[in-house]
Design a protein around this motif. Sequence first.
Motif, PDB file in Angstrom:
ATOM      1  N   VAL A  26       0.695  -1.255   0.041  1.00 15.06           N
ATOM      2  CA  VAL A  26      -0.046   0.044  -0.130  1.00 15.06           C
ATOM      3  C   VAL A  26       1.102   1.324   0.166  1.00 15.06           C
ATOM      4  N   ALA A  27       1.854   1.217   0.893  1.00 22.26           N
ATOM      5  CA  ALA A  27       2.753   2.440   0.857  1.00 22.26           C
ATOM      6  C   ALA A  27       3.571   2.658  -0.434  1.00 22.26           C
ATOM      7  N   PHE A  28       3.840   1.733  -1.179  1.00 20.27           N
ATOM      8  CA  PHE A  28       4.440   1.897  -2.532  1.00 20.27           C
ATOM      9  C   PHE A  28       3.480   2.339  -3.435  1.00 20.27           C
ATOM     10  N   ALA A  29       2.130   1.707  -3.309  1.00 21.26           N
ATOM     11  CA  ALA A  29       1.242   2.240  -4.492  1.00 21.26           C
ATOM     12  C   ALA A  29       0.898   3.674  -4.170  1.00 21.26           C
ATOM     13  N   LEU A  30       0.692   3.859  -2.778  1.00 24.70           N
ATOM     14  CA  LEU A  30       0.436   5.599  -2.595  1.00 24.70           C
ATOM     15  C   LEU A  30       1.812   6.499  -3.000  1.00 24.70           C
ATOM     16  N   GLN A  31       2.880   5.916  -2.900  1.00 24.50           N
ATOM     17  CA  GLN A  31       3.902   6.946  -3.107  1.00 24.50           C
ATOM     18  C   GLN A  31       4.251   7.136  -4.652  1.00 24.50           C
ATOM     19  N   ARG A  32       3.929   5.859  -5.477  1.00 22.83           N
ATOM     20  CA  ARG A  32       3.810   6.151  -6.861  1.00 22.83           C
ATOM     21  C   ARG A  32       2.642   7.293  -7.566  1.00 22.83           C
ATOM     22  N   ASN A  33       1.806   7.338  -6.881  1.00 23.64           N
ATOM     23  CA  ASN A  33       0.642   8.232  -6.956  1.00 23.64           C
ATOM     24  C   ASN A  33       0.756   9.471  -6.728  1.00 23.64           C
ATOM     25  N   ILE A  34       1.626  10.115  -5.775  1.00 24.57           N
ATOM     26  CA  ILE A  34       1.763  11.393  -5.136  1.00 24.57           C
ATOM     27  C   ILE A  34       2.347  12.462  -6.128  1.00 24.57           C
ATOM     28  N   ALA A  35       1.638  13.473  -6.359  1.00 23.68           N
ATOM     29  CA  ALA A  35       2.050  14.445  -7.102  1.00 23.68           C
ATOM     30  C   ALA A  35       2.597  15.581  -6.161  1.00 23.68           C
ATOM     31  N   TYR A  36       3.801  16.291  -6.195  1.00 16.81           N
ATOM     32  CA  TYR A  36       4.055  17.210  -4.999  1.00 16.81           C
ATOM     33  C   TYR A  36       4.163  18.749  -5.972  1.00 16.81           C
ATOM     34  N   LEU A  37       3.530  19.465  -5.250  1.00 22.67           N
ATOM     35  CA  LEU A  37       3.377  20.818  -5.687  1.00 22.67           C
ATOM     36  C   LEU A  37       4.548  21.718  -5.502  1.00 22.67           C
ATOM     37  N   TYR A  38       4.790  22.088  -6.770  1.00 23.01           N
ATOM     38  CA  TYR A  38       6.055  23.170  -6.894  1.00 23.01           C
ATOM     39  C   TYR A  38       5.616  24.184  -7.639  1.00 23.01           C
ATOM     40  N   THR A  39       6.334  25.434  -7.136  1.00 21.08           N
ATOM     41  CA  THR A  39       6.542  26.611  -7.739  1.00 21.08           C
ATOM     42  C   THR A  39       7.136  26.716  -9.031  1.00 21.08           C
ATOM     43  N   PRO A  40       7.066  27.672  -9.971  1.00 22.96           N
ATOM     44  CA  PRO A  40       8.137  27.971 -11.021  1.00 22.96           C
ATOM     45  C   PRO A  40       9.576  28.087 -10.686  1.00 22.96           C
ATOM     46  N   SER A  41       9.651  29.013  -9.404  1.00 24.91           N
ATOM     47  CA  SER A  41      11.249  29.160  -8.948  1.00 24.91           C
ATOM     48  C   SER A  41      11.637  27.545  -8.580  1.00 24.91           C
ATOM     49  N   GLU A  42      10.925  26.794  -8.027  1.00 22.70           N
ATOM     50  CA  GLU A  42      11.434  25.546  -7.381  1.00 22.70           C
ATOM     51  C   GLU A  42      11.802  24.718  -8.742  1.00 22.70           C
ATOM     52  N   LEU A  44      12.523  25.649 -11.897  1.00 20.43           N
ATOM     53  CA  LEU A  44      13.913  26.176 -12.474  1.00 20.43           C
ATOM     54  C   LEU A  44      14.913  26.152 -11.935  1.00 20.43           C
ATOM     55  N   ARG A  45      14.890  25.910 -10.436  1.00 21.35           N
ATOM     56  CA  ARG A  45      15.948  25.854  -9.761  1.00 21.35           C
ATOM     57  C   ARG A  45      16.540  24.383 -10.013  1.00 21.35           C
ATOM     58  N   GLY A  46      15.698  23.282 -10.337  1.00 15.41           N
ATOM     59  CA  GLY A  46      16.152  22.022 -10.281  1.00 15.41           C
ATOM     60  C   GLY A  46      15.634  21.148  -9.141  1.00 15.41           C
ATOM     61  N   ASP A  47      14.892  21.737  -8.454  1.00 10.79           N
ATOM     62  CA  ASP A  47      14.234  21.014  -7.222  1.00 10.79           C
ATOM     63  C   ASP A  47      13.474  19.834  -7.764  1.00 10.79           C
ATOM     64  N   VAL A  48      12.968  19.775  -8.844  1.00 10.05           N
ATOM     65  CA  VAL A  48      12.105  18.448  -9.496  1.00 10.05           C
ATOM     66  C   VAL A  48      12.869  17.353 -10.354  1.00 10.05           C
ATOM     67  N   ASP A  49      12.790  16.417 -10.170  1.00  5.05           N
ATOM     68  CA  ASP A  49      13.173  15.188 -11.019  1.00  5.05           C
ATOM     69  C   ASP A  49      12.448  15.775 -12.446  1.00  5.05           C
ATOM     70  N   ALA A  50      13.431  15.659 -13.586  1.00  2.00           N
ATOM     71  CA  ALA A  50      12.997  15.947 -14.931  1.00  2.00           C
ATOM     72  C   ALA A  50      11.899  14.791 -15.395  1.00  2.00           C
ATOM     73  N   GLN A  51      11.823  13.730 -14.796  1.00  2.00           N
ATOM     74  CA  GLN A  51      11.058  12.544 -15.497  1.00  2.00           C
ATOM     75  C   GLN A  51       9.703  12.440 -14.551  1.00  2.00           C
ATOM     76  N   SER A  52       9.435  13.373 -13.628  1.00  2.00           N
ATOM     77  CA  SER A  52       8.485  12.895 -12.347  1.00  2.00           C
ATOM     78  C   SER A  52       7.108  13.746 -13.010  1.00  2.00           C
ATOM     79  N   ARG A  53       6.016  13.187 -12.406  1.00  2.00           N
ATOM     80  CA  ARG A  53       4.889  14.021 -12.395  1.00  2.00           C
ATOM     81  C   ARG A  53       4.825  14.868 -11.240  1.00  2.00           C
ATOM     82  N   PHE A  54       4.401  15.929 -11.347  1.00  5.29           N
ATOM     83  CA  PHE A  54       4.169  16.697 -10.038  1.00  5.29           C
ATOM     84  C   PHE A  54       3.033  17.928 -10.575  1.00  5.29           C
TER      85      PHE A  54
END
Length: 153
Positions: A26-42, A44-54
Amino acid sequence: MTPVQRRRMIWVLLLLLASGLATTLVAFALQRNIAYLYTPSEVLRGDVDAQSRFRLGGMVVKGSFDRPSGSLQAHFVVTDGDAALPVSTDRILPDMFREGTAVVASGRLQDGTFVADEVLAKHDENYVPKEVADKMGDAHRKHDVPVTAPEAR
């Protein structure tokens, strides 16, 4: 240990093992479906994995919305007051979508553009989702963007 006690011990261990396995799955299934919220600054700063959904949150820049006639493809820019990121989508935008208002878009980053598969808009002219307001911090004050968040319930 008697045979009855041994059988009971085996059942208890099997039950614990099964519940641990179920919790892990259940923990693995939930973790795959989590989409974190980021701002444009974050982003462009590179805080986001380029392949991830967010989720991308911020304000739609006035004058940035463009939609070719007869097409669902829409382009606009989202800002947090410090940085701006272009967004494109081929989905139907909500009726409340306007320039100068808060949005939260879900999708992926592709070649420097956020490709949204879902766009959510605010419900009145002074509302910004609490998590977007928190992420934007003082940026809204720098650009005279009205931001009010709902009270915690």
